[in-house]
Design a protein around this motif. Structure first.
Motif, PDB file in Angstrom:
ATOM      1  N   LEU A 162      62.471  39.534  -1.462  1.00 28.96           N
ATOM      2  CA  LEU A 162      62.947  39.292  -0.090  1.00 28.96           C
ATOM      3  C   LEU A 162      62.478  40.375   0.883  1.00 28.96           C
ATOM      4  N   PRO A 163      62.818  41.667   0.627  1.00 26.59           N
ATOM      5  CA  PRO A 163      62.331  42.690   1.569  1.00 26.59           C
ATOM      6  C   PRO A 163      60.804  42.779   1.603  1.00 26.59           C
ATOM      7  N   ILE A 164      60.156  42.528   0.452  1.00 28.24           N
ATOM      8  CA  ILE A 164      58.682  42.599   0.431  1.00 28.24           C
ATOM      9  C   ILE A 164      58.099  41.513   1.346  1.00 28.24           C
ATOM     10  N   THR A 165      58.645  40.303   1.245  1.00 27.78           N
ATOM     11  CA  THR A 165      58.164  39.197   2.091  1.00 27.78           C
ATOM     12  C   THR A 165      58.396  39.504   3.571  1.00 27.78           C
ATOM     13  N   VAL A 166      59.601  40.004   3.843  1.00 28.90           N
ATOM     14  CA  VAL A 166      59.939  40.331   5.237  1.00 28.90           C
ATOM     15  C   VAL A 166      58.970  41.394   5.773  1.00 28.90           C
ATOM     16  N   TYR A 167      58.696  42.384   4.912  1.00 29.70           N
ATOM     17  CA  TYR A 167      57.832  43.490   5.308  1.00 29.70           C
ATOM     18  C   TYR A 167      56.394  43.034   5.543  1.00 29.70           C
ATOM     19  N   THR A 168      55.927  42.129   4.714  1.00 24.44           N
ATOM     20  CA  THR A 168      54.531  41.698   4.836  1.00 24.44           C
ATOM     21  C   THR A 168      54.341  40.655   5.944  1.00 24.44           C
ATOM     22  N   HIS A 169      55.427  39.984   6.334  1.00 28.94           N
ATOM     23  CA  HIS A 169      55.298  38.947   7.369  1.00 28.94           C
ATOM     24  C   HIS A 169      55.749  39.384   8.760  1.00 28.94           C
ATOM     25  N   GLY A 170      56.193  40.583   8.880  1.00 28.59           N
ATOM     26  CA  GLY A 170      56.653  40.999  10.203  1.00 28.59           C
ATOM     27  C   GLY A 170      56.772  42.497  10.283  1.00 28.59           C
ATOM     28  N   ASN A 171      57.592  42.923  11.173  1.00 30.35           N
ATOM     29  CA  ASN A 171      57.743  44.353  11.385  1.00 30.35           C
ATOM     30  C   ASN A 171      59.236  44.706  11.377  1.00 30.35           C
ATOM     31  N   PRO A 172      59.849  44.590  10.199  1.00 26.73           N
ATOM     32  CA  PRO A 172      61.307  44.781  10.169  1.00 26.73           C
ATOM     33  C   PRO A 172      61.692  46.252  10.284  1.00 26.73           C
ATOM     34  N   ASN A 173      62.952  46.453  10.647  1.00 26.62           N
ATOM     35  CA  ASN A 173      63.486  47.805  10.717  1.00 26.62           C
ATOM     36  C   ASN A 173      63.907  48.214   9.296  1.00 26.62           C
ATOM     37  N   ILE A 174      63.176  49.185   8.738  1.00 31.42           N
ATOM     38  CA  ILE A 174      63.407  49.588   7.340  1.00 31.42           C
ATOM     39  C   ILE A 174      64.838  50.094   7.140  1.00 31.42           C
ATOM     40  N   SER A 175      65.343  50.829   8.139  1.00 36.28           N
ATOM     41  CA  SER A 175      66.693  51.387   7.961  1.00 36.28           C
ATOM     42  C   SER A 175      67.742  50.276   7.894  1.00 36.28           C
ATOM     43  N   VAL A 176      67.469  49.139   8.547  1.00 40.59           N
ATOM     44  CA  VAL A 176      68.416  48.010   8.490  1.00 40.59           C
ATOM     45  C   VAL A 176      68.426  47.422   7.070  1.00 40.59           C
ATOM     46  N   ILE A 177      67.207  47.328   6.494  1.00 36.09           N
ATOM     47  CA  ILE A 177      67.125  46.829   5.114  1.00 36.09           C
ATOM     48  C   ILE A 177      67.870  47.791   4.182  1.00 36.09           C
ATOM     49  N   PHE A 178      67.677  49.080   4.422  1.00 36.82           N
ATOM     50  CA  PHE A 178      68.318  50.091   3.586  1.00 36.82           C
ATOM     51  C   PHE A 178      69.839  50.008   3.695  1.00 36.82           C
ATOM     52  N   THR A 179      70.355  49.962   4.927  1.00 38.90           N
ATOM     53  CA  THR A 179      71.822  49.903   5.068  1.00 38.90           C
ATOM     54  C   THR A 179      72.365  48.581   4.528  1.00 38.90           C
ATOM     55  N   GLY A 180      71.565  47.543   4.612  1.00 38.46           N
ATOM     56  CA  GLY A 180      71.971  46.242   4.065  1.00 38.46           C
ATOM     57  C   GLY A 180      72.204  46.339   2.571  1.00 38.46           C
ATOM     58  N   TYR A 181      71.220  46.910   1.883  1.00 39.31           N
ATOM     59  CA  TYR A 181      71.365  47.057   0.420  1.00 39.31           C
ATOM     60  C   TYR A 181      72.478  48.038   0.068  1.00 39.31           C
ATOM     61  N   LEU A 182      72.606  49.088   0.905  1.00 35.89           N
ATOM     62  CA  LEU A 182      73.684  50.061   0.665  1.00 35.89           C
ATOM     63  C   LEU A 182      75.040  49.346   0.744  1.00 35.89           C
TER      64      LEU A 182
END
Lengths: 304, 240
Positions: free
Chosen positions: B116-136
Motif C-alpha cells: 500500500l505505501p509503496i504503491t502510494v509512493y510510486t504513484h504520487g507524492n504522499p506526505n511520508i510523515s502522514v504514512i508514518f503516523t498512520g502506521y504508528l
C-alpha cells in the motif's frame, strides 16, 4: 527435606484438602494414594505452586513456598496427570526450552543424559504431537528430571502405558534414587515401587508410613465351621471386642473372617468357638494383606 | 530481572509460527486490506493511505481477538499451564512474553500491507510523515486491543468465548466513537462517552495529532489490562 504442615484447600463448599501434614524422606519414593477426588492432585498442585493453599506451610530444604516460590520451583520436577506438553515443538526444542527456563548451564549434556537413559534419542527431531503415548510420557519425565531436582512429583506417571512401558518407567524411577512423590491408581504398582505410602480420603490422611508396616498392621484369618449355625458363631465372636468379623454361609459351611489391629493370636478365639459350640473346623487360613485390602478397608467406610 | 522473558517469548512465537492457521490468518488480513484499498485507489486518484487507516479499526476488531484468544486460554485448555506454572518463571514474565509475541504477530500482519505505501509512493507524492503516523496509530491501537485480548484470554479456557468477549468489548469501544450512536445521546454525555473510546485517539494519531490526553488514555488502557492479567494469574483463581 520436604515438609508439609496443616495444608488446607477449599473449593467453594468442598474441602479438597483438609489439614494434612507429612514429611517426605530423602531418596525415597512415597506413594500418594486415594480414591478419585480424594485430594491427591490438589495436594501435588499445591506443592508445585499451581494452587495456593488456604492454610498451611510447604517447605523444601527449609525454604517456604509462599516466601520463595521461584527458589522452590527450581528444586522441583513435575509430571502432571495428563502429561501436557507443548505439542507443536519437537522433542529437542521442548527439552531445550525447559532447560533454558530452569537455567541449566550445560544444556546439551543434561539433555543427552536423560534422552539416553529414557531411550528417546531416536525421536529428538520429531514433533511431540506425532509421538506415541509411551514416548510422550518419557519426554515429560525427562523434562521433569532436568536440572536434577530435589523433589520429583509424579501424578499418575504410568497411566495409559502398556505393561512393558510401565515396568520400564518403574525400574527407572527405582534406579535413580530420588525423593519422589508418586500418585497412582494401580495399587500393586505402588506396592512394588514405593517405600512409604500416604493414603488420603476426602482430603484427610487416613494412613501413612512404611508399606511393610501397614501390611503387617492388620492380620486376618478365614475359618470355615461345620455342624453349627451362623447365629451361634456370631454370638460367640461378638463377645470379643478386639476382633472385627464378617460371616457368611455357603453349602452348610459357616465362613468366618476375623481381623484385628491388636497383637493377638487369632487362632485362639477360633479354637474357643469350636470347643464351646462343638463345631468342627472345616478349614482355616491366614488371609494375606496387600495394599488393595488396606486401601479398600480404609476408604470403604467413607464411600458407603 | 526477567531472565525467562526471552525463552518464553520465543516459545510463544513458535506456537504462532508453527501453526498453519496463523499464516492463513495473516494472509487473509493482508488480502482483505489490499483488496479494500486497491478497489478504490485508482478511482479516487489520491496518493493517500487514509482509506486504509479508516477501515483498520473495523478489521482489527476481528484480527486482534482472534490473535489473542489462544494466548492464555490454549495453555489452560491443553493443560500446559500446569507445566508452565511449576517452572521457575515469574507471572509477569508469562504475561509480557505472551503480549509481546502477540504484538510481533500484529507487526507481521501489518507487513502484508507493505504494498500500500509503496504503491502510494510510486504513484504520487504522499506526505511520508502522514504514512508514518498512520502506521504508528495502527500499531498503538493494535497494542491496546491486544492488552484487552490477553486479559480476556486469561479468564477462560475456551478460545471461542475469549474471542467473543474481546470482540464484544472492542465493538462497544468502537460504537462509543460513532456519530450515529453519539447523536442519540444527550449533548452533555457525548464528550464523556467518546473520550472513553480508543478510536478518537487513534484517529488523532493517524492525523498527526498526538496529545498528552491521548497518550495517557492509551497507556492507562494497556497497563490496566496487563496488570489485571498479572493479578488474575497471580491469584490462581482458575487453578483447581
Amino acid at each position: 527435606m520436604i515438609k508439609v504442615s496443616n495444608l488446607t484447600k477449599t473449593f467453594g463448599q468442598i474441602k479438597a484438602v483438609d489439614n494434612i501434614s507429612f514429611e517426605l524422606k530423602p531418596k525415597i519414593i512415597t506413594g500418594l494414594l486415594g480414591p478419585n477426588g480424594a485430594g491427591k492432585t490438589t495436594t501435588m498442585r499445591m506443592l508445585t505452586g499451581l494452587v495456593t493453599p488456604d492454610k498451611g506451610k510447604i517447605s523444601i530444604n527449609n525454604k517456604d513456598i509462599k516466601k520463595e516460590p521461584l527458589e522452590i520451583k527450581k528444586m522441583l520436577g513435575y509430571l502432571p496427570e495428563e502429561n501436557p506438553l507443548y505439542s507443536f515443538l519437537t522433542v529437542k526444542e521442548y527439552l531445550n526450552f525447559i532447560s533454558e527456563i530452569k537455567g541449566i548451564k550445560n544444556t546439551k549434556k543434561e539433555i543427552n543424559k536423560y534422552v539416553r537413559d529414557l531411550g528417546i534419542d531416536k525421536v529428538m527431531n520429531q514433533k511431540i504431537e506425532n509421538l506415541s503415548k509411551g514416548f510422550k510420557q518419557r519426554v515429560g519425565l525427562s523434562a521433569s528430571l532436568m536440572g536434577n531436582p530435589d523433589l520429583l512429583i509424579l501424578d499418575e506417571a504410568t497411566s495409559g502405558l502398556d505393561p512393558n512401558q510401565r515396568i520400564e518407567i518403574r525400574d527407572y524411577l527405582k534406579k535413580i534414587k530420588k525423593t519422589i512423590l508418586f500418585s497412582s491408581h494401580i495399587l500393586s504398582e505402588v506396592q512394588q515401587i514405593c517405600d512409604e505410602v500416604i493414603i488420603i480420603n476426602e482430603g484427610k490422611i487416613i494412613a501413612q508410613g512404611k508399606i511393610n508396616k501397614l501390611l503387617k498392621a492388620k492380620q486376618q484369618l478365614k475359618v470355615g465351621f461345620k455342624n453349627t449355625t451362623k447365629t451361634k458363631v456370631e454370638k460367640e465372636i461378638k463377645s470379643n471386642k478386639d476382633i472385627e468379623f464378617e460371616l457368611s454361609k455357603d453349602k452348610g459351611i459357616i465362613w468366618l473372617t476375623i481381623s484385628s489391629n491388636k497383637k493377638i493370636d487369632l487362632r485362639k478365639p477360633v479354637w474357643k468357638i469350636s470347643e464351646k459350640l462343638d463345631a468342627q473346623i472345616y478349614q482355616m487360613e491366614e488371609e494375606k494383606q496387600d495394599l488393595e485390602n488396606i486401601f479398600s478397608r480404609l476408604t470403604k467406610s467413607n464411600d458407603e | 530481572m526477567m531472565n525467562n522473558l526471552i525463552p518464553l517469548y520465543k516459545n510463544e512465537l513458535k506456537r504462532y509460527f508453527y501453526s498453519t492457521g496463523n499464516y492463513v490468518f495473516i494472509a487473509l488480513f493482508g488480502l482483505v486490506n489490499n483488496w479494500l484499498f486497491f478497489q478504490n485507489f485508482f478511482l479516487n486518484q489520491q496518493a493517500s493511505l487514509s482509506a486504509f487507516f479508516q477501515n483498520l479499526p473495523f478489521l482489527l476488531l476481528f484480527l486482534i481477538p482472534a490473535l489473542a484468544m489462544g494466548l492464555m486460554s490454549e495453555e489452560k485448555n491443553k493443560g500446559t499451564w500446569e507445566i508452565l506454572l511449576s517452572l521457575p518463571v515469574k507471572e509477569a514474565e508469562i504475561i509480557l512474553s505472551k503480549y509481546l509475541a502477540g504484538f510481533t504477530v500484529v507487526i507481521a500482519s501489518f507487513l502484508t500491507t507493505i504494498a500500500l505505501p509503496i504503491t502510494v509512493y510510486t504513484h504520487g507524492n504522499p506526505n511520508i510523515s502522514v504514512i508514518f503516523t498512520g502506521y504508528l496509530g495502527a500499531l498503538i491501537l493494535s497494542a491496546s486491543y491486544l492488552a484487552l485480548g490477553v486479559f480476556v484470554s486469561s479468564l477462560t479456557k475456551q478460545q471461542t468465548i475469549s474471542f467473543l468477549i474481546t470482540f464484544a468489548v472492542l465493538f462497544v469501544n468502537d460504537i462509543f466513537s460513532q456519530d450515529y450512536f453519539l447523536l442519540r445521546l444527550p449533548l452533555s454525555f457525548r464528550d464523556v462517552i467518546s473520550s472513553l473510546s480508543l478510536t478518537p485517539y487513534y484517529k488523532n494519531i493517524v492525523n498527526g495529532l498526538i496529545t498528552l490526553k491521548g497518550i495517557v488514555f492509551i497507556m492507562t488502557w494497556i497497563i490496566t489490562f496487563i496488570i489485571l492479567s498479572y493479578f488474575h494469574l497471580k491469584s490462581r483463581k482458575d487453578s483447581r
